[in-house]
Motif scaffolding. Structure first.
Motif, PDB file in Angstrom:
ATOM      1  N   LEU A 131       0.812  -1.218   0.000  1.00  0.00           N
ATOM      2  CA  LEU A 131       0.000   0.000   0.000  1.00  0.00           C
ATOM      3  C   LEU A 131       0.846   1.270   0.000  1.00  0.00           C
ATOM      4  CD1 LEU A 131      -2.773  -0.958   2.597  1.00  0.00           C
ATOM      5  CD2 LEU A 131      -2.892  -1.064   0.100  1.00  0.00           C
ATOM      6  N   LEU A 132       1.964   1.245   0.722  1.00  0.00           N
ATOM      7  CA  LEU A 132       2.771   2.456   0.910  1.00  0.00           C
ATOM      8  C   LEU A 132       3.912   2.605  -0.087  1.00  0.00           C
ATOM      9  CD1 LEU A 132       3.034   2.418   4.817  1.00  0.00           C
ATOM     10  CD2 LEU A 132       1.439   3.707   3.385  1.00  0.00           C
ATOM     11  N   GLU A 133       4.365   1.497  -0.642  1.00  0.00           N
ATOM     12  CA  GLU A 133       5.516   1.551  -1.543  1.00  0.00           C
ATOM     13  C   GLU A 133       5.151   1.344  -3.010  1.00  0.00           C
ATOM     14  OE1 GLU A 133       8.630   2.217  -0.739  1.00  0.00           O
ATOM     15  OE2 GLU A 133       8.305   2.378   1.427  1.00  0.00           O
ATOM     16  N   HIS A 134       4.013   0.708  -3.267  1.00  0.00           N
ATOM     17  CA  HIS A 134       3.670   0.363  -4.649  1.00  0.00           C
ATOM     18  C   HIS A 134       2.369   1.003  -5.117  1.00  0.00           C
ATOM     19  CE1 HIS A 134       6.876  -2.687  -4.999  1.00  0.00           C
ATOM     20  NE2 HIS A 134       6.654  -2.880  -3.712  1.00  0.00           N
ATOM     21  N   VAL A 135       1.306   0.858  -4.343  1.00  0.00           N
ATOM     22  CA  VAL A 135       0.017   1.410  -4.766  1.00  0.00           C
ATOM     23  C   VAL A 135       0.038   2.932  -4.700  1.00  0.00           C
ATOM     24  CG1 VAL A 135      -2.455   1.487  -4.292  1.00  0.00           C
ATOM     25  CG2 VAL A 135      -1.196  -0.651  -4.011  1.00  0.00           C
ATOM     26  N   ASN A 136       0.543   3.464  -3.614  1.00  0.00           N
ATOM     27  CA  ASN A 136       0.623   4.917  -3.435  1.00  0.00           C
ATOM     28  C   ASN A 136       1.866   5.220  -2.603  1.00  0.00           C
ATOM     29  OD1 ASN A 136      -0.443   7.739  -3.327  1.00  0.00           O
ATOM     30  ND2 ASN A 136      -0.525   7.282  -1.135  1.00  0.00           N
ATOM     31  N   LYS A 137       2.893   5.714  -3.243  1.00  0.00           N
ATOM     32  CA  LYS A 137       4.139   5.984  -2.531  1.00  0.00           C
ATOM     33  C   LYS A 137       4.013   7.318  -1.806  1.00  0.00           C
ATOM     34  CE  LYS A 137       9.116   5.519  -3.092  1.00  0.00           C
ATOM     35  NZ  LYS A 137       9.165   4.387  -2.137  1.00  0.00           N
ATOM     36  N   VAL A 138       3.751   7.236  -0.509  1.00  0.00           N
ATOM     37  CA  VAL A 138       3.540   8.462   0.264  1.00  0.00           C
ATOM     38  C   VAL A 138       4.838   9.255   0.365  1.00  0.00           C
ATOM     39  CG1 VAL A 138       1.643   7.475   1.584  1.00  0.00           C
ATOM     40  CG2 VAL A 138       3.961   7.300   2.466  1.00  0.00           C
ATOM     41  N   GLN A 139       4.679  10.569   0.472  1.00  0.00           N
ATOM     42  CA  GLN A 139       5.828  11.473   0.522  1.00  0.00           C
ATOM     43  C   GLN A 139       5.853  12.213   1.858  1.00  0.00           C
ATOM     44  OE1 GLN A 139       8.014  11.527  -2.029  1.00  0.00           O
ATOM     45  NE2 GLN A 139       6.740  10.071  -3.180  1.00  0.00           N
ATOM     46  N   PHE A 266      -2.224 -10.408  -3.183  1.00  0.00           N
ATOM     47  CA  PHE A 266      -1.738 -11.555  -3.940  1.00  0.00           C
ATOM     48  C   PHE A 266      -1.341 -11.201  -5.368  1.00  0.00           C
ATOM     49  CE2 PHE A 266      -4.362 -13.575  -0.615  1.00  0.00           C
ATOM     50  CZ  PHE A 266      -3.335 -14.276   0.006  1.00  0.00           C
ATOM     51  N   HIS A 267      -1.862 -10.107  -5.893  1.00  0.00           N
ATOM     52  CA  HIS A 267      -1.461  -9.688  -7.226  1.00  0.00           C
ATOM     53  C   HIS A 267      -0.037  -9.123  -7.232  1.00  0.00           C
ATOM     54  CE1 HIS A 267      -6.030  -9.042  -8.105  1.00  0.00           C
ATOM     55  NE2 HIS A 267      -5.684 -10.321  -8.132  1.00  0.00           N
ATOM     56  N   TYR A 268       0.448  -8.750  -6.068  1.00  0.00           N
ATOM     57  CA  TYR A 268       1.795  -8.179  -5.952  1.00  0.00           C
ATOM     58  C   TYR A 268       2.832  -9.209  -5.523  1.00  0.00           C
ATOM     59  CZ  TYR A 268      -0.379  -3.593  -6.404  1.00  0.00           C
ATOM     60  OH  TYR A 268      -1.079  -2.511  -6.886  1.00  0.00           O
ATOM     61  N   ILE A 269       2.395 -10.413  -5.185  1.00  0.00           N
ATOM     62  CA  ILE A 269       3.342 -11.461  -4.778  1.00  0.00           C
ATOM     63  C   ILE A 269       3.127 -12.715  -5.620  1.00  0.00           C
ATOM     64  CG2 ILE A 269       3.709 -10.612  -2.435  1.00  0.00           C
ATOM     65  CD1 ILE A 269       1.644 -12.644  -1.441  1.00  0.00           C
ATOM     66  N   ARG A 270       2.915 -12.489  -6.918  1.00  0.00           N
ATOM     67  CA  ARG A 270       2.629 -13.612  -7.807  1.00  0.00           C
ATOM     68  C   ARG A 270       3.836 -14.518  -8.007  1.00  0.00           C
ATOM     69  NH1 ARG A 270       0.572  -9.383 -10.647  1.00  0.00           N
ATOM     70  NH2 ARG A 270       2.097  -9.626 -12.331  1.00  0.00           N
ATOM     71  N   ASP A 271       5.027 -14.002  -7.771  1.00  0.00           N
ATOM     72  CA  ASP A 271       6.208 -14.853  -7.898  1.00  0.00           C
ATOM     73  C   ASP A 271       7.043 -14.731  -6.638  1.00  0.00           C
ATOM     74  OD1 ASP A 271       8.537 -12.814  -8.352  1.00  0.00           O
ATOM     75  OD2 ASP A 271       7.007 -12.219  -9.801  1.00  0.00           O
ATOM     76  N   ALA A 272       7.911 -15.725  -6.426  1.00  0.00           N
ATOM     77  CA  ALA A 272       8.688 -15.805  -5.196  1.00  0.00           C
ATOM     78  C   ALA A 272       9.614 -14.603  -5.026  1.00  0.00           C
ATOM     79  CB  ALA A 272       9.500 -17.099  -5.181  1.00  0.00           C
ATOM     80  N   GLY A 273      10.145 -14.094  -6.120  1.00  0.00           N
ATOM     81  CA  GLY A 273      11.049 -12.951  -6.025  1.00  0.00           C
ATOM     82  C   GLY A 273      10.370 -11.712  -5.482  1.00  0.00           C
ATOM     83  N   ALA A 274       9.150 -11.463  -5.949  1.00  0.00           N
ATOM     84  CA  ALA A 274       8.409 -10.289  -5.469  1.00  0.00           C
ATOM     85  C   ALA A 274       8.069 -10.430  -3.998  1.00  0.00           C
ATOM     86  CB  ALA A 274       7.143 -10.105  -6.300  1.00  0.00           C
ATOM     87  N   GLN A 275       7.647 -11.633  -3.601  1.00  0.00           N
ATOM     88  CA  GLN A 275       7.306 -11.849  -2.192  1.00  0.00           C
ATOM     89  C   GLN A 275       8.535 -11.700  -1.313  1.00  0.00           C
ATOM     90  OE1 GLN A 275       4.388 -14.881  -0.451  1.00  0.00           O
ATOM     91  NE2 GLN A 275       6.324 -15.944  -0.245  1.00  0.00           N
ATOM     92  N   SER A 276       9.658 -12.247  -1.757  1.00  0.00           N
ATOM     93  CA  SER A 276      10.889 -12.160  -0.982  1.00  0.00           C
ATOM     94  C   SER A 276      11.328 -10.713  -0.797  1.00  0.00           C
ATOM     95  CB  SER A 276      11.992 -12.972  -1.668  1.00  0.00           C
ATOM     96  OG  SER A 276      13.209 -12.866  -0.970  1.00  0.00           O
ATOM     97  N   ALA A 277      11.225  -9.924  -1.860  1.00  0.00           N
ATOM     98  CA  ALA A 277      11.619  -8.511  -1.777  1.00  0.00           C
ATOM     99  C   ALA A 277      10.727  -7.746  -0.811  1.00  0.00           C
ATOM    100  CB  ALA A 277      11.570  -7.876  -3.168  1.00  0.00           C
ATOM    101  N   LEU A 278       9.429  -8.020  -0.862  1.00  0.00           N
ATOM    102  CA  LEU A 278       8.512  -7.372   0.070  1.00  0.00           C
ATOM    103  C   LEU A 278       8.830  -7.768   1.505  1.00  0.00           C
ATOM    104  CD1 LEU A 278       4.992  -7.583  -1.619  1.00  0.00           C
ATOM    105  CD2 LEU A 278       6.304  -5.514  -1.132  1.00  0.00           C
TER     106      LEU A 278
END
Length: 324
Positions: A131-139, A266-278
């Motif tokens: 929510l904070l880093e991808h959907v809406n990067k707050v400033q 779940f749309h943002y962690i569709r692969d292991a790399g994305a989940q690991s980075a998060l």
């Protein structure tokens, strides 16, 4: 055979019944884990009630848990027997003593997180990160409104948004919950049963409104969230605990050049790399004290129905975990 909580049919908490599952042999790419603490989510309530028909009756609820690896299937590398892991699995099945899971869904746990804290915080922290880093990067310097700020997601968001340098406004249903929101990071709190949320937001922001609104409540709060936005503001509706939001014509967004998002983790962690980075981002935020981990209420696995009743009645301290 091992114990599990089965969904008898769509309906109330009483439809969660104790049963047994017999599936202990990991196939290639799978791992068998023994659950040590299982998170209870509002998503589970949507599924149980039939609002989300993503699990058929007879299945086992539950998305996420902390666990220990008991057996490893062929082709799995990077994990070992006895290792502590967390997981978030869209295929459900967490309300059980043991679970088979694709190895790519496992997250190795740092030593500083105990199992119950992991279960209560992992999915919420991953969601907050999205929510904070991808959907809406707050400033830094922005004002952000968080609806239901004393809830599990609200608590994490209050702390993390404040850590990022924003002014945080949180709504709550009572003085007790307002204190929780304040202690978790909210600069201002609004008692939505007693105060006009939109008027209070405008007063706090000198009439400008909030740059972003995070709303997990849905139907009951959506219009107030929408009206609280500043020009070019962003409304992130990431839940619907009060019911789904009515359709919104795009022309309404043009009133103040607004943006509306309805993200799903779940749309943002569709692969292991994305989940690991998060997960790495979440663990780093925890180390930096960006948010205060939720201390959950603990109940036996056999009391899953009671956990649902407490969560629906908003009597959870922000998190409930089931212990097999």
């Amino acid at each position: 055979m091992f114990n599990a909580i089965l969904l008898n049919r769509y309906g109330g908490p009483e439809e969660l019944i104790l049963g047994q599952v017999d599936d202990k042999h990991p196939r290639p790419g799978e791992v068998l884990v023994r659950n040590t603490a299982i998170n209870v989510n509002f998503h589970d309530i949507y599924v149980r009630s039939g609002l989300y028909q993503t699990l058929q009756p007879g299945g086992v609820l539950g998305l996420d848990a902390a666990a220990i690896i008991e057996a490893i299937g062929e082709g799995v590398h990077g994990f070992e027997l006895g290792q502590r892991v967390g997981y978030v699995d869209p295929n459900y099945g967490a309300y059980a003593e043991m679970k088979l899971i694709e190895a790519e869904n496992l997250i190795p746990l740092p030593d500083q997180l105990d199992d119950k804290s992991t279960a209560a915080n992992l999915l919420k922290a991953l969601t907050a990160c999205v929510l904070l880093e991808h959907v809406n990067k707050v400033q830094a310097g922005q004002t952000v409104l968080i609806q239901a700020a004393a809830g599990g997601m609200g608590q994490l968001l209050c702390g993390w948004v404040r850590h990022l340098g924003c002014t945080v406004i949180g709504t709550a249903g009572s003085e007790e919950k307002a204190k929780i929101a304040h202690d978790c990071g909210a600069h201002h709190t609004i008692l939505y049963h007693e105060q006009d949320v939109v008027a209070e937001v405008m007063k706090i922001t000198s009439g400008n409104g909030a740059a972003a609104v995070y709303d997990s409540v849905g139907k009951d709060t959506f219009e107030g969230s929408f009206a609280s936005l500043a020009f070019c503001g962003h409304l992130i509706n990431f839940g619907q605990s009060s019911g789904p939001v009515d359709p919104l014509p795009p022309s309404r967004l043009a009133e103040r050049s607004l943006t509306l998002s309805r993200p799903i983790l779940f749309h943002y962690i569709r692969d292991a790399g994305a989940q690991s980075a998060l997960a790495e981002t979440c663990f780093a935020a925890l180390d930096a004290a960006a948010f205060r981990p939720i201390v959950p209420l603990e109940l036996p696995l056999t009391e899953a129905a009671e956990a649902h009743r407490l969560l629906e009645a908003r009597k959870s301290p922000g998190g409930i975990v089931l212990v097999p």
